[in-house]
Design a protein around this motif. Structure first.
Motif, PDB file in Angstrom:
ATOM      1  N   ALA A 211      91.878 -41.142  46.517  1.00 21.19           N
ATOM      2  CA  ALA A 211      91.236 -42.197  45.738  1.00 21.19           C
ATOM      3  C   ALA A 211      89.727 -42.166  45.946  1.00 21.19           C
ATOM      4  CB  ALA A 211      91.782 -43.562  46.143  1.00 21.19           C
ATOM      5  N   ALA A 212      88.987 -42.184  44.844  1.00 12.32           N
ATOM      6  CA  ALA A 212      87.529 -42.286  44.867  1.00 12.32           C
ATOM      7  C   ALA A 212      87.157 -43.640  44.286  1.00 12.32           C
ATOM      8  CB  ALA A 212      86.891 -41.173  44.048  1.00 12.32           C
ATOM      9  N   ALA A 213      86.477 -44.468  45.073  1.00 15.58           N
ATOM     10  CA  ALA A 213      86.250 -45.858  44.687  1.00 15.58           C
ATOM     11  C   ALA A 213      84.770 -46.206  44.622  1.00 15.58           C
ATOM     12  CB  ALA A 213      86.955 -46.797  45.667  1.00 15.58           C
ATOM     13  N   ARG A 214      84.458 -47.091  43.697  1.00 11.79           N
ATOM     14  CA  ARG A 214      83.145 -47.730  43.683  1.00 11.79           C
ATOM     15  C   ARG A 214      83.059 -48.671  44.886  1.00 11.79           C
ATOM     16  NH1 ARG A 214      82.063 -48.284  37.961  1.00 11.79           N
ATOM     17  NH2 ARG A 214      80.235 -49.543  38.450  1.00 11.79           N
ATOM     18  N   TYR A 215      81.829 -49.003  45.296  1.00 11.42           N
ATOM     19  CA  TYR A 215      81.671 -49.974  46.378  1.00 11.42           C
ATOM     20  C   TYR A 215      80.453 -50.859  46.089  1.00 11.42           C
ATOM     21  CZ  TYR A 215      77.926 -46.984  48.199  1.00 11.42           C
ATOM     22  OH  TYR A 215      76.779 -46.249  48.340  1.00 11.42           O
ATOM     23  N   GLY A 216      80.363 -51.957  46.825  1.00 11.82           N
ATOM     24  CA  GLY A 216      79.204 -52.840  46.707  1.00 11.82           C
ATOM     25  C   GLY A 216      79.377 -53.905  45.639  1.00 11.82           C
ATOM     26  N   THR A 217      78.331 -54.689  45.455  1.00 13.26           N
ATOM     27  CA  THR A 217      78.325 -55.802  44.502  1.00 13.26           C
ATOM     28  C   THR A 217      77.248 -55.584  43.456  1.00 13.26           C
ATOM     29  OG1 THR A 217      79.146 -57.343  46.180  1.00 13.26           O
ATOM     30  CG2 THR A 217      78.077 -58.302  44.243  1.00 13.26           C
ATOM     31  N   GLU A 218      77.636 -55.693  42.194  1.00  9.75           N
ATOM     32  CA  GLU A 218      76.691 -55.547  41.087  1.00  9.75           C
ATOM     33  C   GLU A 218      76.236 -56.908  40.586  1.00  9.75           C
ATOM     34  OE1 GLU A 218      78.732 -51.412  39.438  1.00  9.75           O
ATOM     35  OE2 GLU A 218      78.972 -53.275  38.307  1.00  9.75           O
ATOM     36  N   THR A 219      75.011 -56.983  40.151  1.00 13.69           N
ATOM     37  CA  THR A 219      74.454 -58.252  39.651  1.00 13.69           C
ATOM     38  C   THR A 219      73.826 -58.089  38.277  1.00 13.69           C
ATOM     39  OG1 THR A 219      72.364 -57.799  40.803  1.00 13.69           O
ATOM     40  CG2 THR A 219      74.010 -59.109  41.994  1.00 13.69           C
ATOM     41  N   VAL A 220      74.035 -56.949  37.637  1.00 13.89           N
ATOM     42  CA  VAL A 220      73.357 -56.664  36.379  1.00 13.89           C
ATOM     43  C   VAL A 220      73.749 -57.644  35.274  1.00 13.89           C
ATOM     44  CG1 VAL A 220      75.092 -55.008  35.600  1.00 13.89           C
ATOM     45  CG2 VAL A 220      72.747 -54.792  34.799  1.00 13.89           C
ATOM     46  N   THR A 221      74.939 -58.232  35.368  1.00 10.16           N
ATOM     47  CA  THR A 221      75.381 -59.175  34.336  1.00 10.16           C
ATOM     48  C   THR A 221      74.885 -60.596  34.587  1.00 10.16           C
ATOM     49  OG1 THR A 221      77.439 -59.685  35.505  1.00 10.16           O
ATOM     50  CG2 THR A 221      77.483 -57.827  33.964  1.00 10.16           C
ATOM     51  N   GLY A 222      74.193 -60.802  35.703  1.00  9.05           N
ATOM     52  CA  GLY A 222      73.720 -62.145  36.031  1.00  9.05           C
ATOM     53  C   GLY A 222      74.658 -62.898  36.939  1.00  9.05           C
ATOM     54  N   ARG A 223      75.782 -62.288  37.282  1.00  9.42           N
ATOM     55  CA  ARG A 223      76.747 -62.879  38.200  1.00  9.42           C
ATOM     56  C   ARG A 223      77.260 -61.757  39.093  1.00  9.42           C
ATOM     57  NH1 ARG A 223      82.391 -63.957  35.274  1.00  9.42           N
ATOM     58  NH2 ARG A 223      83.037 -63.383  37.365  1.00  9.42           N
ATOM     59  N   PRO A 224      77.633 -62.062  40.323  1.00  6.34           N
ATOM     60  CA  PRO A 224      78.080 -60.988  41.219  1.00  6.34           C
ATOM     61  C   PRO A 224      79.449 -60.441  40.820  1.00  6.34           C
ATOM     62  CG  PRO A 224      78.306 -63.116  42.296  1.00  6.34           C
ATOM     63  CD  PRO A 224      77.603 -63.373  41.001  1.00  6.34           C
ATOM     64  N   VAL A 225      79.553 -59.129  40.814  1.00  5.09           N
ATOM     65  CA  VAL A 225      80.819 -58.441  40.566  1.00  5.09           C
ATOM     66  C   VAL A 225      81.015 -57.464  41.714  1.00  5.09           C
ATOM     67  CG1 VAL A 225      82.131 -56.921  39.051  1.00  5.09           C
ATOM     68  CG2 VAL A 225      80.602 -58.646  38.076  1.00  5.09           C
ATOM     69  N   ARG A 226      82.041 -57.697  42.521  1.00  3.01           N
ATOM     70  CA  ARG A 226      82.277 -56.899  43.721  1.00  3.01           C
ATOM     71  C   ARG A 226      83.363 -55.855  43.464  1.00  3.01           C
ATOM     72  NH1 ARG A 226      84.776 -60.254  48.311  1.00  3.01           N
ATOM     73  NH2 ARG A 226      86.701 -59.638  47.245  1.00  3.01           N
ATOM     74  N   HIS A 227      83.094 -54.640  43.900  1.00  3.34           N
ATOM     75  CA  HIS A 227      84.107 -53.581  43.841  1.00  3.34           C
ATOM     76  C   HIS A 227      84.931 -53.635  45.131  1.00  3.34           C
ATOM     77  CE1 HIS A 227      82.615 -51.696  40.195  1.00  3.34           C
ATOM     78  NE2 HIS A 227      81.384 -51.847  40.664  1.00  3.34           N
ATOM     79  N   ASP A 228      86.253 -53.735  44.965  1.00  2.00           N
ATOM     80  CA  ASP A 228      87.123 -53.995  46.117  1.00  2.00           C
ATOM     81  C   ASP A 228      87.932 -52.800  46.589  1.00  2.00           C
ATOM     82  OD1 ASP A 228      86.425 -56.682  46.457  1.00  2.00           O
ATOM     83  OD2 ASP A 228      87.796 -57.325  44.868  1.00  2.00           O
ATOM     84  N   GLY A 229      87.801 -51.651  45.933  1.00  7.51           N
ATOM     85  CA  GLY A 229      88.608 -50.497  46.325  1.00  7.51           C
ATOM     86  C   GLY A 229      88.046 -49.786  47.544  1.00  7.51           C
ATOM     87  N   GLU A 230      88.787 -48.768  47.995  1.00  6.79           N
ATOM     88  CA  GLU A 230      88.362 -47.931  49.111  1.00  6.79           C
ATOM     89  C   GLU A 230      88.547 -46.468  48.741  1.00  6.79           C
ATOM     90  OE1 GLU A 230      89.321 -49.130  53.342  1.00  6.79           O
ATOM     91  OE2 GLU A 230      90.891 -50.192  52.235  1.00  6.79           O
ATOM     92  N   THR A 231      87.725 -45.629  49.337  1.00  6.52           N
ATOM     93  CA  THR A 231      87.862 -44.188  49.177  1.00  6.52           C
ATOM     94  C   THR A 231      88.674 -43.667  50.358  1.00  6.52           C
ATOM     95  OG1 THR A 231      85.795 -44.007  47.940  1.00  6.52           O
ATOM     96  CG2 THR A 231      86.582 -42.014  49.044  1.00  6.52           C
ATOM     97  N   LEU A 232      89.868 -43.142  50.060  1.00 11.21           N
ATOM     98  CA  LEU A 232      90.767 -42.696  51.133  1.00 11.21           C
ATOM     99  C   LEU A 232      91.757 -41.673  50.617  1.00 11.21           C
ATOM    100  CD1 LEU A 232      93.131 -44.642  50.053  1.00 11.21           C
ATOM    101  CD2 LEU A 232      92.399 -46.205  51.820  1.00 11.21           C
ATOM    102  N   ALA A 233      92.492 -41.070  51.545  1.00 11.67           N
ATOM    103  CA  ALA A 233      93.449 -40.029  51.187  1.00 11.67           C
ATOM    104  C   ALA A 233      94.719 -40.176  52.010  1.00 11.67           C
ATOM    105  CB  ALA A 233      92.844 -38.644  51.425  1.00 11.67           C
ATOM    106  N   PHE A 234      95.869 -39.952  51.342  1.00 10.03           N
ATOM    107  CA  PHE A 234      97.169 -39.944  51.992  1.00 10.03           C
ATOM    108  C   PHE A 234      97.860 -38.609  51.726  1.00 10.03           C
ATOM    109  CE2 PHE A 234      96.454 -44.516  51.559  1.00 10.03           C
ATOM    110  CZ  PHE A 234      96.812 -44.968  52.822  1.00 10.03           C
ATOM    111  N   GLY A 235      98.646 -38.163  52.702  1.00 13.74           N
ATOM    112  CA  GLY A 235      99.412 -36.950  52.543  1.00 13.74           C
ATOM    113  C   GLY A 235     100.715 -37.200  51.818  1.00 13.74           C
ATOM    114  N   PRO A 236     101.429 -36.136  51.453  1.00 12.24           N
ATOM    115  CA  PRO A 236     102.699 -36.286  50.737  1.00 12.24           C
ATOM    116  C   PRO A 236     103.810 -36.888  51.596  1.00 12.24           C
ATOM    117  CG  PRO A 236     102.333 -34.001  51.336  1.00 12.24           C
ATOM    118  CD  PRO A 236     101.078 -34.727  51.682  1.00 12.24           C
TER     119      PRO A 236
END
Length: 287
Positions: A211-236
């Motif tokens: 999984a490749a995830a966004r991170y941090g909080t964006e404010t470009v829309t005038g309100r905070p939008v937080r990315h909640d995912g994580e970048t990680l890997a699991f085996g089969p």
């Protein structure tokens, strides 16, 4: 799959209205991943765009691009310069007026392919006026695999990971690695659910999950939008292989091991017994 293969996932930070800074960030980290030996680099969902699902419909339509647009050109150039394939998310223009939330693959030889359109579009969240379903055209219920080096790869876009039939379709289409492109908020999720979903799906289907995830909080829309995912890997086998610290901009590397894959499939009775709903199409797209 006959040989080891190194894949990488790149966390990407908050976006603004101008995608150029994230194009440059991605280019730098793609080069670092390639230098470490990665044959595939995965970027998050809509990697260079702000997350505007709660805004008025049409916001992403204005940010959407065609296949000959600047985002594809930037990633294609990075793939060619680094010699590694790059899987990335963007808003892909569509004749209907509502774009697709898409995953594209840029190959080192300059080819660019559309691997997936997001199938399940989240509705408006609690208290929100709009959701992704108001902005995008949903993709067909179809999951395909593509050869990248010695590995067969399927792409799921964020919310699609929550539907077991997407994982099962990927496995039945021959996927060895399922790349999950992630972005956006998930404020109602209990702690640990995100990783648990990926872990359970990887083990149940005997595939690698990256999984490749966004991170941090964006404010470009005038309100905070937080990315909640994580970048990680699991085996089969469901083992956690790697996990990036939040805001860590380095590529997360994972080795795709054919012996580990074979052992997981030999010893996991569940993976052989799962069934696919009839409405799903599967396909293996070979070079």
């Amino acid at each position: 799959m006959a040989a080891h293969f190194l894949a990488a996932a790149l966390p990407i930070g908050p976006a603004g209205r101008d995608p150029a800074p994230l194009w440059r960030e991605a280019e730098s980290v793609i080069a670092a991943a390639a230098a470490a030996g990665a044959g595939l680099v995965v970027l998050p969902e809509l990697f260079a765009l702000p997350y505007v699902a709660a805004q008025a419909p049409g916001d992403w339509a204005g940010l959407a691009e065609a296949l000959d647009g600047p985002t594809v050109a930037a990633v294609r150039a990075a793939a060619m310069a680094s010699g590694t394939a790059v899987l990335f998310g963007m808003a892909l223009a569509n004749e209907s007026g509502r774009p697709f939330n898409a995953a594209l693959l840029a190959r080192p030889d300059g080819r660019v392919e559309v691997l997936a359109h997001k199938i399940h579009l989240p509705p408006a969240g609690p208290g929100e006026p709009y959701g992704e379903a108001d902005h995008f055209t949903p993709g067909e219920p179809s999951v395909r695999t593509y050869e990248v080096g010695p590995v067969r790869v399927a792409a799921l876009i964020c919310y699609d990971r929550r539907f077991p039939e997407c994982w099962r379709a990927a496995a039945q289409a021959g996927a060895e690695l399922v790349a999950v492109l992630v972005g956006g908020p998930a404020p109602s999720d209990p702690e640990g659910l995100y990783a648990a979903e990926l872990q359970a799906s990887a083990r149940a289907n005997a595939v690698y999950a990256l999984a490749a995830a966004r991170y941090g909080t964006e404010t470009v829309t005038g309100r905070p939008v937080r990315h909640d995912g994580e970048t990680l890997a699991f085996g089969p086998d469901g083992a956690l292989l790697a996990r990036a610290a939040r805001a860590d901009r380095r590529p997360l590397l994972v080795a795709i091991d054919p012996e580990r894959l074979a052992k997981a499939r030999e010893t996991n009775a569940t993976a052989a017994r799962l069934r696919l709903p009839r409405q799903f199409e599967v396909a293996s797209c070979l070079n």
